[in-house]
Design a protein around this motif. Sequence first.
Motif, PDB file in Angstrom:
ATOM      1  N   THR A   1      -2.081  -1.336  -3.754  1.00 10.29           N
ATOM      2  CA  THR A   1      -3.162  -0.446  -3.357  1.00 10.29           C
ATOM      3  C   THR A   1      -2.610   0.968  -3.231  1.00 10.29           C
ATOM      4  O   THR A   1      -1.650   1.193  -2.495  1.00 10.29           O
ATOM      5  CB  THR A   1      -3.792  -0.883  -2.032  1.00 10.29           C
TER       6      THR A   1
ATOM      7  N   THR B   1      -4.501   0.874  -8.567  1.00  5.10           N
ATOM      8  CA  THR B   1      -4.837  -0.158  -7.593  1.00  5.10           C
ATOM      9  C   THR B   1      -5.370  -1.403  -8.296  1.00  5.10           C
ATOM     10  O   THR B   1      -6.320  -1.327  -9.083  1.00  5.10           O
ATOM     11  CB  THR B   1      -5.894   0.366  -6.604  1.00  5.10           C
TER      12      THR B   1
ATOM     13  N   SER C   1       0.843  -1.197   0.000  1.00  6.65           N
ATOM     14  CA  SER C   1       0.000   0.000   0.000  1.00  6.65           C
ATOM     15  C   SER C   1       0.870   1.236   0.000  1.00  6.65           C
ATOM     16  O   SER C   1       1.875   1.298   0.711  1.00  6.65           O
ATOM     17  CB  SER C   1      -0.899   0.002   1.232  1.00  6.65           C
TER      18      SER C   1
END
Length: 122
Positions: free
Chosen positions: A119, A91, A11
Amino acid sequence: QVQLVESGGGSVQSGGSLRLSCTGSGLTFDTYTMGWFRQAPGKEREGVSCINRTTGRPAYAADVKGRFTISRDNAKTTIDLQMNSLKPEDTAMYYCAAMKLCTFSRSGVETWGQGTQVTVSS
């Protein structure tokens, strides 16, 4: 047994960077053009980038060109995808792929990795 194993997902905030890696085994690596595909929730899997097996010439999808860089090391049987200036629309689950010719068509892929999640938050 042919196997492609991805790593490096995670992420990151918008504008950030990630580097994905894929290691191949059980195949004559330098006879394959290698590439990356991605699949976002509710969308079809799409080609992102590929790199020629002999020339090392890369190709990129229009929406990642200038931001992503693909590379390969045949001696280590790896490919990498350096992703810069990431956007929320990047993403997706990213998949390593082995193919004979550089293609962004799923039908041209002979072997898939299991995928690694990327992400990007805004």
